[in-house]
Write a protein that holds these residues in place. Structure first.
Motif, PDB file in Angstrom:
ATOM      1  N   TRP A 329       0.657  -1.147  -0.066  1.00  0.00           N
ATOM      2  CA  TRP A 329      -0.051   0.005   0.114  1.00  0.00           C
ATOM      3  C   TRP A 329       1.032   1.505   0.036  1.00  0.00           C
ATOM      4  CZ3 TRP A 329      -5.406   0.823  -0.189  1.00  0.00           C
ATOM      5  CH2 TRP A 329      -6.197  -0.225  -0.109  1.00  0.00           C
ATOM      6  N   ALA A 330       1.955   1.190   0.511  1.00  0.00           N
ATOM      7  CA  ALA A 330       2.824   2.418   0.889  1.00  0.00           C
ATOM      8  C   ALA A 330       3.685   2.948  -0.409  1.00  0.00           C
ATOM      9  CB  ALA A 330       3.878   2.408   1.955  1.00  0.00           C
ATOM     10  N   LEU A 331       3.717   4.061  -0.806  1.00  0.00           N
ATOM     11  CA  LEU A 331       4.398   4.527  -1.878  1.00  0.00           C
ATOM     12  C   LEU A 331       4.601   6.088  -1.880  1.00  0.00           C
ATOM     13  CD1 LEU A 331       5.183   4.433  -5.128  1.00  0.00           C
ATOM     14  CD2 LEU A 331       3.043   4.789  -5.633  1.00  0.00           C
ATOM     15  N   GLY A 343       6.590   0.671   0.557  1.00  0.00           N
ATOM     16  CA  GLY A 343       6.480  -0.282   1.734  1.00  0.00           C
ATOM     17  C   GLY A 343       5.154  -1.164   2.043  1.00  0.00           C
ATOM     18  N   SER A 344       5.602  -2.476   2.564  1.00  0.00           N
ATOM     19  CA  SER A 344       4.437  -3.408   2.439  1.00  0.00           C
ATOM     20  C   SER A 344       4.071  -4.229   3.477  1.00  0.00           C
ATOM     21  CB  SER A 344       4.922  -4.424   1.284  1.00  0.00           C
ATOM     22  OG  SER A 344       4.674  -5.677   1.381  1.00  0.00           O
ATOM     23  N   CYS A 371       1.776   3.227   4.800  1.00  0.00           N
ATOM     24  CA  CYS A 371       1.914   4.383   3.991  1.00  0.00           C
ATOM     25  C   CYS A 371       3.210   5.182   4.426  1.00  0.00           C
ATOM     26  CB  CYS A 371       0.733   5.532   4.521  1.00  0.00           C
ATOM     27  SG  CYS A 371       0.832   5.996   6.081  1.00  0.00           S
ATOM     28  N   ALA A 372       3.817   6.090   3.242  1.00  0.00           N
ATOM     29  CA  ALA A 372       5.044   6.684   3.336  1.00  0.00           C
ATOM     30  C   ALA A 372       5.023   8.098   2.880  1.00  0.00           C
ATOM     31  CB  ALA A 372       6.009   5.665   2.440  1.00  0.00           C
ATOM     32  N   LEU A 383       7.136   6.445   7.898  1.00  0.00           N
ATOM     33  CA  LEU A 383       6.361   5.122   7.587  1.00  0.00           C
ATOM     34  C   LEU A 383       5.207   5.108   8.555  1.00  0.00           C
ATOM     35  CD1 LEU A 383       9.672   2.765   6.952  1.00  0.00           C
ATOM     36  CD2 LEU A 383       8.080   4.223   5.128  1.00  0.00           C
ATOM     37  N   GLY A 384       4.054   4.913   7.880  1.00  0.00           N
ATOM     38  CA  GLY A 384       2.546   4.641   9.012  1.00  0.00           C
ATOM     39  C   GLY A 384       2.444   3.142   8.941  1.00  0.00           C
TER      40      GLY A 384
END
Length: 1357
Positions: A329-331, A343-344, A371-372, A383-384
């Motif tokens: 989800w994180a980009l 990030g995954s 999320c990032a 980074l969330g």
């Protein structure tokens, strides 16, 4: 307004980071060009390690899960998941589709394998039976199919040393298959006492009937024939996922992270433990291995690809990495460098170089990442996490700055403010927290306005405001840094947002389809400079919109590749690239942004590339708006051809009505009449919604269609012959290249296509089973062996047939919008074009599928609606006529030029040896040279140009032209008004056939003593037709309103006509001029009748339930019949002119005295005794038997009794004309039935001498003339296709079709032998063309007088 057209820029897929290692095996190979082929998400990837370059195959619509390499190592087969999964065979060099195999498997394709010579392919499905299927993949044909096993099959392979033998393995089984003919027979492997029964994961076949297989416990099982003969224990420490056979021996790879190489007798050569190498890690698991020379390719569970050189086995080279299993989800993108951060749920954060296409840093975290964000100077990376915490790292060395956990639910979005002072953190518990970056991330504010989880955040450029979106689709604004909600829209009206990633808001209204769940767009990113917006959604689609994008349902370009939901999408810092990430496919896609100005250059360099960048279509709503559709086309696109009841439904309906039938058949039923009727002539031609359906046959006859009839018209003799094999509207017709066979397609639940011979009028082949609702276009190939057809189902399915064998060769979805025409390439039988609503597509056959590419219009034009298309003088040239009057000239798939040809749509186009002829709505026929440079000649279809001897009357000048054909020195023209004309090259026009125009036809009357009849229609015309041999329209008059009924006076001098607005008129039957007219009613006049004898009274029935009676001489209304509860349908006078019989819509049979109109009650027994002047009633004891068993579903609309009172003819809603013996007492009388009309038969009338029956088709607008063959005179002839004979008394059947069914000899089976030689015209058929003088003509004097004289002479009256 910006969103009215799709943006003219493009995205091209440049790189895909990742490899599908999870849940897949054996999916990584070297091609002949030493490239590496594998797949990720829905994309096949060909990677060149030398050039560090990727090519993409994008013919799949969902996750690819299986791959096989052809023995020559150029072609690749890939199989996907999905409801209707298919297999693509494609070229790894050109990345073009070679063949598509479909329509067999469901759920997905688990494994694939080519045989030794690469001719056949075996596939295994994911359905409950794990079906095994063998294909002749080049022809797209399935050779054999069998259930595989009750449990999953993991691998399948051909025995390369024994022909027609295969081996499959899976959960607790191994099976040895033999293919004999088209039968696949399995034998289960016998484990015996040699080894434990267990799951076999992979296998390879060797010489001497030996098979090696890898087991779940790490052993290798060796089989001879079907018996287990030995085991190699401990070959791997855990399950063996992959086994690869090559010239040197075998390579195996397992869950233990080891690669083992074995010689040809399976003796160990060496072991490579990847976990122990530089790049290794604990838990590395091998899913795929490929050994070629001194190189070994290894694919792992965690999406890495290693290349190992055998000599330096402890230094594997890592050539591809991706995220592991778990959602991605994180980009975020770096603000100043070409870097992307992802990030995954695999707990790793990775930094990718967009220039080098490589992973440059990786760091593992404690928690899954959701999320990032990178701050404005590129120093900090936030980074969330899924657990509600967030971590900040230094980008430089990935060391931790701070870790904060203020929330319990996942952090879904976070962003730094543009000035770098604050970090906003959005949580799933619907709060947004604001942290001060310079105060070591101390919490300085809180935004609490949302009622649902936070999905997106954006800062204003001045860092003073924050906008948020939440799961409810709400957009809220807050003042920063405190977090106070802004409720005044005025305050935020002028705010400029630093970024736009929100999915709700005025600026992005257009990204939402008109009907959509608010959460199916996951991510948006605006490019202010390029004024373009990129979105990612739940369907795996990336879209480009114009920005701002204000109106719902805006146009877009779309790109496919991700398989499931695309979770995030971002522009790179300099807007050169778009990065997108897939949630479930956990892949990272990098797309190159090609601005408008560069598009043209890209096209010249590599057309394949620039279009393959998106096999993706334009938007749902298409490239750009075109001018309003022409009214005629608009009307046509609205036609659905759907029926509530299809003729195919009849057997089922009758079955349901069995009980009623049984009770009725206990009484003796009346026999069917001895008379029969034969179709003699049809007035009409289907031009209003069909095109290019009119041709000359080999011998110069004319073939066309109307209603359910294929008509062959001989213009010298003015006679017609009929193909009556269809049972519903024919919608399309095409002629074989040799001009002796015709193909016609009809409406139906499972509509059929008939190929029939124009000489014998016999069917040669009937094709069914692949279309729904109807067939709208057909075309033969140049060699006449193939036929292509297009359906009118929602996908407008295209089917390619070998029509003689009745075999479907290929099938594909055509378009969501209507397709008007399909044309096969005369030079390459595997290519074709379709044209329709905003649609021009170029197709080629690929196995059992068809690959379509949209025509590329570039800057030359708009995506216009195409009404007709033809191929030109080479295989690459095509020409199409648009709805705006242009002719488009195409080379390959590119629009090269447009030429203005007509005012209004170009409906028809015909290619000549040197040039073209076109026809349009403007009524002009134009002849062109072979490049559409020059218009050589035009012909206007005008009354003034009619040849002196031409029969019939042209209704209007310049009628819309719907069909054009050339031959025998003439141009044949079909018009929207239902006329067929022949244009001599020198100019004169002959009218050959005509019928009513669009609009229902109901009114019909036959003359009291001449063979003529009158019709009146919703097309606002009143027409007089000659039923004698000249078969032409004698007179026509345009009316102000449409009409539904008409009647001749007893002396034949006057004609009464009832109109739809409640008025009626009486006209002079000779000149059609008004004598008198009245307007007393508001609703339509449904029936009108003169009293018998002197015709003193006229009864006028209307839809407002009254019948008015007028005195003809005094022109006064003298009576009104009241008492009907519904609209009036039929009226009849008794022979004295004193009594009226009336039928109503409520199925009442009523009686009124004339002329006062007093209602009378007459017992049903007495009704029979009354002598009626005419009988057109459908109710009452005398005609009880005319109602079918399924009377609730279908209405009997009309009836007419012969003058000798022996035979009652009826017409009904299903298009049947039936003959009953009169009176037809008792239910369900026996009858003879005839099919020629397509939908409801609205009226039937016998001529004055009973020699002919005239019938009208409501929506087929045709007037059919049938000859009455009396019992005594009836020729003995084989049963015509339209006629059903009588069922025997004993069988108690209801329908007279039964006998016919028994007698039909189905000679249509697979006609695999050649039906006739494929060249030349037979000498005796090469006829001389008659001169104009030789053609029969009717001179129009006062037509009544002429016809009367002819009749008196002919009948000796």
């Amino acid at each position: 307004m910006a969103a009215r057209s799709a943006p003219s820029c493009h995205l091209r897929l440049e790189w895909v980071y990742g490899y599908r290692g999870h849940q897949c095996r054996n999916n990584l190979y070297y091609t002949a060009a030493k490239e590496i082929v594998y797949f990720v998400a829905g994309v096949g990837v060909v990677y060149s390690p030398r050039e560090h370059r990727q090519k993409f195959y994008r013919g799949h619509s969902d996750d690819i899960i299986s791959l096989a390499l052809h023995p020559e190592r150029v072609l690749v087969a890939t199989g996907q998941v999905g409801k209707e999964p298919y297999i693509c065979i494609w070229d790894s060099y050109t990345v073009q589709t070679i063949s598509v195999l479909k329509d067999v498997h469901t759920h997905g394709i688990a494994c694939l394998a080519f045989d030794l010579d690469g001719q056949r392919l075996v596939s295994v499905g994911l359905d409950s039976k794990n079906a095994v299927c063998v294909w002749d993949w080049k022809r797209g044909k399935m050779l054999s199919m069998a259930p595989g096993h009750t449990d999953r099959i993991f691998d399948i392979s051909w025995d390369l040393y024994q022909p027609n033998k295969l081996v499959s393995c899976g959960v607790k089984h191994i099976k040895f298959w033999s293919l004999c003919g088209n039968a696949l027979t399995p034998k289960r492997g016998v484990f015996g006492k040699t080894g434990d029964l267990q799951t076999i994961l992979c296998l390879a076949c060797a010489r001497d009937e030996l098979t090696y297989s890898g087991a779940l416990n790490g052993d290798i099982y060796v089989w001879k024939g079907i018996n287990l003969i030995r085991t190699i224990q401990g070959a791997h420490a855990a399950g063996i996922f992959s086994m690869n056979a090559c010239e040197e021996g075998f390579a195996t790879g397992g869950r233990d992270g080891c690669i083992r190489l074995w010689d040809l007798t399976f003796k160990p050569i060496t072991v490579i433990d990847l976990r122990e190498t530089d790049q290794g890690y604990k838990g590395l698991s091998v899913r795929s291995v490929c050994w070629r020379g001194d190189h070994i390719l290894v694919g792992t569970q965690d999406s890495e690809i290693f290349e190992i050189v055998v000599q330096e086995r402890n230094k594997p080279f890592l050539i591809m990495q991706g995220h592991c299993e778990g959602e991605l989800w994180a980009l975020a993108v770096h603000p100043t460098k070409p870097l992307a951060v992802t990030g995954s749920d695999d707990r790793s954060v990775r930094i990718w170089s967009l220039v080098d296409h490589a992973l440059i840093a990786r760091c593992n975290m404690e928690e899954p990442i959701r999320c990032a964000a990178v701050n404005a100077d590129g120093i900090h990376l936030a980074l969330g996490m899924k657990d509600g915490s967030f971590t900040v790292l230094r980008v430089r060395d990935m060391t931790e700055v701070v870790h904060i956990k203020d929330r319990k639910e996942a952090i879904h979005e976070l962003k730094y403010s543009p000035d770098g002072t604050y970090l906003a953190v959005g949580c799933n518990d619907s709060s947004v927290d604001i942290y001060g970056v310079t105060q070591r991330y101390k919490k300085v504010g809180e935004c609490l306005g949302s009622l649902s989880f936070i999905t997106h955040l954006d800062w204003s450029s001045d860092s003073r405001y924050l906008q948020t979106n939440d799961g409810n689709g709400k957009r809220l604004f807050y003042r920063m840094p405190g977090g106070k909600e802004v409720t005044s829209t005025e305050e935020v009206k002028g705010v400029h947002w630093a970024s736009w990633t929100c999915v709700s808001g005025l600026e992005v209204n257009g990204i939402w389809p008109k009907y959509s769940d608010i959460n199916d767009v996951n991510s948006v990113d605006g490019n202010y400079i390029g004024q373009v917006l990129v979105t990612a959604d739940d369907y795996g689609i990336i879209k480009l919109f114009r920005y701002p994008c204000l109106r719902k349902g805006a146009k877009f370009r779309k790109y496919i590749g991700h398989s499931a939901h695309v979770t995030n999408v971002r522009w790179s810092h300099d807007y050169q690239w778009v990065i997108s990430i897939g949630g479930a496919d956990h892949s990272v896609f990098q797309w190159k942004f090609i601005p408008e100005r560069k598009l043209k250059d890209a096209l010249h360099i590599a057309p394949q590339e620039s279009l393959a960048d998106s096999n993706s279509d334009e938007s749902d709503s298409d490239l750009s708006d075109v001018p309003e559709l022409d009214s005629e086309i608009e009307q046509e696109t609205q036609l659905t051809y759907r029926r509530q009841v299809y003729k195919e439904d009849l057997p089922q309906l009758k079955e349901q009505c069995k009980e009623k039938q049984k009770s009725a058949t206990s009484k003796r039923r009346e026999r069917a009449p001895g008379n029969s009727i034969r179709l003699h002539f049809v007035h009409g031609y289907r031009g209003y919604d069909c095109r290019s359906n009119l041709f000359y046959t080999q011998i110069g006859e004319i073939v066309y269609h109307v209603a359910a009839v294929g008509v062959i018209y001989n213009r010298q003799q003015n006679t017609q012959r009929f193909y009556l094999g269809h049972d519903d509207d024919i919608l399309c017709l095409t002629i074989h290249p040799l001009k002796d066979y015709v193909a016609t397609g009809q409406v139906g639940r499972d509509p059929s296509i008939h190929i029939w011979d124009t000489e014998t009028i016999k069917p040669l082949s009937i094709l069914k089973g692949h279309h729904q609702f109807g067939v709208s276009a057909v075309d033969f190939s140049a060699d006449g062996k193939r036929l292509v057809s297009v359906g009118i189902d929602d996908s407008h399915t295209i089917v390619l047939w070998d029509w003689k064998k009745g075999e479907k060769l290929s099938i594909a979805r055509g378009s969501k919008d209507k397709i008007f025409v399909v044309k096969m390439n005369p030079y390459v039988p595997d290519k074709l074009i379709t044209a329709g609503i905003k649609h021009m597509k170029f197709w080629r056959k690929a196995g059992g599928g068809l690959i379509g590419r949209k025509g590329y219009v570039g800057t030359l034009g708009k995506n216009d609606t195409m009404m007709c298309a033809v191929y030109g003088w080479t295989e690459e040239m095509a020409f199409s006529g648009t709805s705006t009057g242009d002719v488009c000239i195409w080379r390959d798939i590119f629009l090269v030029k447009t030429v203005k040809a007509h005012d209004g749509p170009v409906f028809s186009m015909h290619a000549l040896e040197k040039g073209f002829v076109t026809g349009g709505k403007d009524g002009i026929v134009a002849l062109w040279d072979d490049s559409f440079e020059r218009c050589l000649k035009t012909y206007a279809i005008k009354r003034a140009a009619l040849a002196p001897g031409s029969k019939g009357l042209l209704l209007e000048d310049n009628p819309s032209i719907r069909a054009i054909s050339l031959g025998h020195g003439h141009i044949l023209v079909g018009t929207k008004n239902g006329e067929i004309l022949e244009v001599d090259k020198s100019g004169p026009i002959t009218l050959l056939v005509q019928g009513h125009m669009e609009g229902e036809v109901w009114g019909l009357a036959t003359h009291p003593y001449l063979p003529i009849c009158a019709t009146v229609s919703d097309d606002k015309t009143l027409r007089i037709w000659d039923l004698s041999p000249s078969h032409c329209m004698l007179a026509v008059r345009k009316l102000k309103k449409g009409g539904r009924c008409c009647c001749f006076s007893p002396d034949g001098k006057a004609l009464a006509v009832g109109l739809n607005d409640g008025s009626f008129l009486m006209a002079n039957a000779d000149t059609l001029e008004d004598l008198v007219s009245f307007h007393h009613r508001k609703d339509m006049i449904s029936d009108i009748r003169f009293s018998p004898g002197s015709g003193k009274y006229l009864a006028v029935a209307s839809h407002d339930s009254f019948i008015d009676i007028y005195n003809v001489l005094s022109s006064k209304r003298v009576g009104i019949c009241k008492g009907a509860t519904s609209y009036i349908t039929h009226i009849d006078w008794d022979i004295r002119g004193k009594l009226l019989q009336v039928n109503t819509g409520a199925k009442e049979q009523l009686f009124f005295e004339a002329p006062r109109g007093k209602k009378q009650t007459i017992p049903s027994m007495e009704v029979e005794k009354i002598a009626w002047a005419s009988w057109t009633s459908v109710l009452g004891l005398c005609c009880e038997g005319i109602w079918p068993v399924i009377g609730e579903v279908t209405d009997v609309t009309a009836s007419c009794l012969t003058n000798d009172k022996m035979v009652l003819a009826t017409g009904d809603d299903l298009g049947f004309v039936k003959l009953f013996r009169y009176p037809t007492k008792g239910k369900f009388g026996k009858f003879k039935r005839y099919v020629a009309h397509s939908a409801h038969v609205t009226n039937v009338r016998w001529t004055y001498d009973d020699s002919m029956l005239v019938t009208l088709g409501g929506t087929d607008m045709s007037l059919m003339v049938w000859t009455n063959e009396m019992e005594a005179y009836r020729e003995k002839r084989p049963c015509d296709s339209e006629e059903s004979d009588i069922d025997s008394e004993e069988d108690g059947g209801y329908d007279s079709d039964v006998t016919r069914e028994n007698e039909i000899s189905y000679t249509i089976r697979a006609l695999s032998t050649n039906i006739r030689p494929m060249f030349g015209i037979k000498p005796h058929l090469q006829q001389k063309e008659p001169s104009v003088d030789e053609r029969q003509g009717v001179v129009r004097l006062s037509w009544l007088g002429t016809v009367a004289q002819a009749c008196h002479r002919g009948s000796g009256l």
